[in-house]
Motif scaffolding. Structure first.
Motif, PDB file in Angstrom:
ATOM      1  N   SER A 214       0.838  -1.197   0.000  1.00  0.00           N
ATOM      2  CA  SER A 214       0.000   0.000   0.000  1.00  0.00           C
ATOM      3  C   SER A 214       0.876   1.250   0.000  1.00  0.00           C
ATOM      4  CB  SER A 214      -0.905   0.003   1.225  1.00  0.00           C
ATOM      5  OG  SER A 214      -0.132  -0.123   2.389  1.00  0.00           O
ATOM      6  N   MET A 215       0.316   2.340  -0.489  1.00  0.00           N
ATOM      7  CA  MET A 215       1.043   3.604  -0.465  1.00  0.00           C
ATOM      8  C   MET A 215       0.038   4.744  -0.517  1.00  0.00           C
ATOM      9  SD  MET A 215       0.869   5.280  -3.611  1.00  0.00           S
ATOM     10  CE  MET A 215       2.328   6.316  -3.460  1.00  0.00           C
ATOM     11  N   CYS A 216       0.511   5.916  -0.148  1.00  0.00           N
ATOM     12  CA  CYS A 216      -0.361   7.084  -0.212  1.00  0.00           C
ATOM     13  C   CYS A 216       0.393   8.263  -0.793  1.00  0.00           C
ATOM     14  CB  CYS A 216      -0.912   7.452   1.176  1.00  0.00           C
ATOM     15  SG  CYS A 216       0.334   7.775   2.445  1.00  0.00           S
TER      16      CYS A 216
ATOM     17  N   CYS B  71       6.387  14.473   3.881  1.00  0.00           N
ATOM     18  CA  CYS B  71       5.963  13.210   4.508  1.00  0.00           C
ATOM     19  C   CYS B  71       6.069  13.310   6.028  1.00  0.00           C
ATOM     20  CB  CYS B  71       6.854  12.068   4.025  1.00  0.00           C
ATOM     21  SG  CYS B  71       6.780  11.783   2.246  1.00  0.00           S
ATOM     22  N   PRO B  72       5.008  12.977   6.737  1.00  0.00           N
ATOM     23  CA  PRO B  72       5.046  12.954   8.203  1.00  0.00           C
ATOM     24  C   PRO B  72       5.674  11.656   8.719  1.00  0.00           C
ATOM     25  CG  PRO B  72       2.841  12.437   7.436  1.00  0.00           C
ATOM     26  CD  PRO B  72       3.671  12.710   6.206  1.00  0.00           C
ATOM     27  N   ALA B  73       5.633  11.452  10.027  1.00  0.00           N
ATOM     28  CA  ALA B  73       6.257  10.270  10.620  1.00  0.00           C
ATOM     29  C   ALA B  73       5.588   8.979  10.159  1.00  0.00           C
ATOM     30  CB  ALA B  73       6.209  10.373  12.146  1.00  0.00           C
TER      31      ALA B  73
ATOM     32  N   LYS C 164      -4.238  22.942 -11.635  1.00  0.00           N
ATOM     33  CA  LYS C 164      -4.547  24.319 -11.260  1.00  0.00           C
ATOM     34  C   LYS C 164      -3.338  24.889 -10.516  1.00  0.00           C
ATOM     35  CE  LYS C 164      -9.515  23.537 -10.321  1.00  0.00           C
ATOM     36  NZ  LYS C 164      -9.731  22.521 -11.334  1.00  0.00           N
ATOM     37  N   GLU C 165      -3.284  26.212 -10.445  1.00  0.00           N
ATOM     38  CA  GLU C 165      -2.167  26.822  -9.706  1.00  0.00           C
ATOM     39  C   GLU C 165      -2.183  26.363  -8.245  1.00  0.00           C
ATOM     40  OE1 GLU C 165      -0.609  30.974 -10.721  1.00  0.00           O
ATOM     41  OE2 GLU C 165      -2.667  31.043 -11.486  1.00  0.00           O
ATOM     42  N   ALA C 166      -3.374  26.117  -7.714  1.00  0.00           N
ATOM     43  CA  ALA C 166      -3.496  25.689  -6.315  1.00  0.00           C
ATOM     44  C   ALA C 166      -2.899  24.296  -6.082  1.00  0.00           C
ATOM     45  CB  ALA C 166      -4.967  25.690  -5.899  1.00  0.00           C
ATOM     46  N   ASP C 167      -2.635  23.552  -7.166  1.00  0.00           N
ATOM     47  CA  ASP C 167      -2.021  22.228  -7.019  1.00  0.00           C
ATOM     48  C   ASP C 167      -0.525  22.331  -6.737  1.00  0.00           C
ATOM     49  OD1 ASP C 167      -4.389  20.802  -7.493  1.00  0.00           O
ATOM     50  OD2 ASP C 167      -4.135  20.984  -9.656  1.00  0.00           O
ATOM     51  N   SER C 168       0.031  23.532  -6.860  1.00  0.00           N
ATOM     52  CA  SER C 168       1.455  23.715  -6.583  1.00  0.00           C
ATOM     53  C   SER C 168       1.739  23.404  -5.117  1.00  0.00           C
ATOM     54  CB  SER C 168       1.874  25.163  -6.873  1.00  0.00           C
ATOM     55  OG  SER C 168       1.710  25.445  -8.235  1.00  0.00           O
ATOM     56  N   GLY C 169       2.954  22.937  -4.866  1.00  0.00           N
ATOM     57  CA  GLY C 169       3.360  22.679  -3.490  1.00  0.00           C
ATOM     58  C   GLY C 169       4.096  21.362  -3.377  1.00  0.00           C
ATOM     59  N   THR C 170       4.308  20.946  -2.143  1.00  0.00           N
ATOM     60  CA  THR C 170       5.024  19.702  -1.880  1.00  0.00           C
ATOM     61  C   THR C 170       4.044  18.546  -1.832  1.00  0.00           C
ATOM     62  OG1 THR C 170       6.640  20.923  -0.574  1.00  0.00           O
ATOM     63  CG2 THR C 170       6.582  18.541  -0.265  1.00  0.00           C
ATOM     64  N   TYR C 171       4.422  17.442  -2.457  1.00  0.00           N
ATOM     65  CA  TYR C 171       3.636  16.212  -2.398  1.00  0.00           C
ATOM     66  C   TYR C 171       4.514  15.130  -1.790  1.00  0.00           C
ATOM     67  CZ  TYR C 171      -0.030  18.170  -5.320  1.00  0.00           C
ATOM     68  OH  TYR C 171      -1.064  18.933  -5.794  1.00  0.00           O
ATOM     69  N   CYS C 172       3.890  14.291  -1.004  1.00  0.00           N
ATOM     70  CA  CYS C 172       4.600  13.172  -0.389  1.00  0.00           C
ATOM     71  C   CYS C 172       4.143  11.871  -1.031  1.00  0.00           C
ATOM     72  CB  CYS C 172       4.303  13.141   1.103  1.00  0.00           C
ATOM     73  SG  CYS C 172       4.737  11.571   1.896  1.00  0.00           S
ATOM     74  N   CYS C 173       5.102  11.103  -1.507  1.00  0.00           N
ATOM     75  CA  CYS C 173       4.819   9.748  -1.978  1.00  0.00           C
ATOM     76  C   CYS C 173       5.376   8.807  -0.921  1.00  0.00           C
ATOM     77  CB  CYS C 173       5.511   9.510  -3.317  1.00  0.00           C
ATOM     78  SG  CYS C 173       5.533   7.761  -3.789  1.00  0.00           S
ATOM     79  N   ARG C 174       4.483   8.096  -0.224  1.00  0.00           N
ATOM     80  CA  ARG C 174       4.928   7.208   0.850  1.00  0.00           C
ATOM     81  C   ARG C 174       4.533   5.779   0.526  1.00  0.00           C
ATOM     82  NH1 ARG C 174       5.513   8.771   6.172  1.00  0.00           N
ATOM     83  NH2 ARG C 174       6.403   7.054   7.329  1.00  0.00           N
ATOM     84  N   VAL C 175       5.541   4.941   0.359  1.00  0.00           N
ATOM     85  CA  VAL C 175       5.311   3.526   0.089  1.00  0.00           C
ATOM     86  C   VAL C 175       5.525   2.774   1.396  1.00  0.00           C
ATOM     87  CG1 VAL C 175       6.031   1.533  -1.270  1.00  0.00           C
ATOM     88  CG2 VAL C 175       6.104   3.815  -2.286  1.00  0.00           C
ATOM     89  N   GLU C 176       4.502   2.032   1.823  1.00  0.00           N
ATOM     90  CA  GLU C 176       4.583   1.350   3.117  1.00  0.00           C
ATOM     91  C   GLU C 176       5.313   0.017   2.959  1.00  0.00           C
ATOM     92  OE1 GLU C 176       0.352   1.534   4.517  1.00  0.00           O
ATOM     93  OE2 GLU C 176       1.309   3.015   5.826  1.00  0.00           O
ATOM     94  N   ILE C 177       6.524  -0.015   3.469  1.00  0.00           N
ATOM     95  CA  ILE C 177       7.334  -1.225   3.388  1.00  0.00           C
ATOM     96  C   ILE C 177       7.440  -1.785   4.804  1.00  0.00           C
ATOM     97  CG2 ILE C 177       9.641  -2.102   2.871  1.00  0.00           C
ATOM     98  CD1 ILE C 177       9.641   0.143   0.637  1.00  0.00           C
TER      99      ILE C 177
ATOM    100  N   PHE D 262      10.392   1.758  10.249  1.00  0.00           N
ATOM    101  CA  PHE D 262      11.044   2.865   9.542  1.00  0.00           C
ATOM    102  C   PHE D 262      11.607   2.435   8.194  1.00  0.00           C
ATOM    103  CE2 PHE D 262      11.668   3.655  14.159  1.00  0.00           C
ATOM    104  CZ  PHE D 262      10.743   4.672  14.269  1.00  0.00           C
ATOM    105  N   ASN D 263      10.957   1.507   7.535  1.00  0.00           N
ATOM    106  CA  ASN D 263      11.417   1.070   6.227  1.00  0.00           C
ATOM    107  C   ASN D 263      10.692   1.772   5.098  1.00  0.00           C
ATOM    108  OD1 ASN D 263      13.341  -0.702   7.016  1.00  0.00           O
ATOM    109  ND2 ASN D 263      12.084  -2.527   6.853  1.00  0.00           N
ATOM    110  N   ASP D 264       9.652   2.543   5.427  1.00  0.00           N
ATOM    111  CA  ASP D 264       8.854   3.173   4.377  1.00  0.00           C
ATOM    112  C   ASP D 264       9.737   3.988   3.436  1.00  0.00           C
ATOM    113  OD1 ASP D 264       6.814   2.084   5.775  1.00  0.00           O
ATOM    114  OD2 ASP D 264       5.705   3.940   6.110  1.00  0.00           O
ATOM    115  N   GLN D 265       9.400   3.922   2.171  1.00  0.00           N
ATOM    116  CA  GLN D 265      10.099   4.734   1.175  1.00  0.00           C
ATOM    117  C   GLN D 265       9.370   6.061   1.057  1.00  0.00           C
ATOM    118  OE1 GLN D 265      11.066   2.940  -2.716  1.00  0.00           O
ATOM    119  NE2 GLN D 265      10.113   4.733  -3.633  1.00  0.00           N
ATOM    120  N   LEU D 266      10.098   7.143   1.308  1.00  0.00           N
ATOM    121  CA  LEU D 266       9.481   8.468   1.290  1.00  0.00           C
ATOM    122  C   LEU D 266      10.095   9.309   0.186  1.00  0.00           C
ATOM    123  CD1 LEU D 266       9.743   9.297   5.109  1.00  0.00           C
ATOM    124  CD2 LEU D 266       8.005   7.972   3.928  1.00  0.00           C
TER     125      LEU D 266
END
Length: 148
Positions: A49-51, A57-59, A101-114, A118-122
């Protein structure tokens, strides 16, 4: 001297196996923008799973989640403009933002749950959506529409 050698070796290791990395993705308003993210799948057991979330990316999990997948299909989506068009089972979890849209600008986190502590790929990725600059040099000259 050995210390310097050690730090370059670590850097090389990090660049091949990015745990946390930054990348800039630029696009124009109204375009589809694909924010790349991949993880390694050697066998079906590796599918996970991933989000995707807004902000760094948070903790654990994602902040302001825009999309979740269980690795096989999308299980939660904040908005129909967010799509995973890649082959999920091959580890391609790149996010496509439709009609940006311009509002889509910003930081995105791709977090893969491994599995494991603390093995998640961030991956923290910067997305910049700019208004299209209409210039005569641009390949998108709408000549066909101007014919009267």
């Amino acid at each position: 001297h050995s210390h310097a050698l050690c730090s370059t070796a670590t850097f090389v290791f990090l660049s091949t196996v990015p745990a946390v990395s930054g990348l800039l993705v630029k696009g124009e308003v109204g375009q589809n923008i694909t924010v790349p993210c991949f993880y390694r799948v050697r066998s079906p057991q590796d599918i996970t799973s991933m989000c995707w979330g807004r902000d760094s990316c948070p903790a654990s999990k994602c902040y302001r989640t825009v999309i979740w997948t269980d690795g096989w299909k999308v299980t939660l989506r904040d908005n129909n403009r967010y799509m995973l068009k890649g082959n999920l089972q091959m580890g391609d979890v790149s996010l496509t933002i439709v009609n940006a849209k311009e509002a889509d600008s910003g930081t995105y986190c791709c977090r893969v749950e491994i599995s494991g502590w603390f093995n998640d790929q961030l991956n923290n990725l910067q997305v910049v959506v700019e208004k299209a600059r209409i210039s005569t040099a641009s390949p998108h000259t709408y000549t066909s529409e101007q014919t009267s």
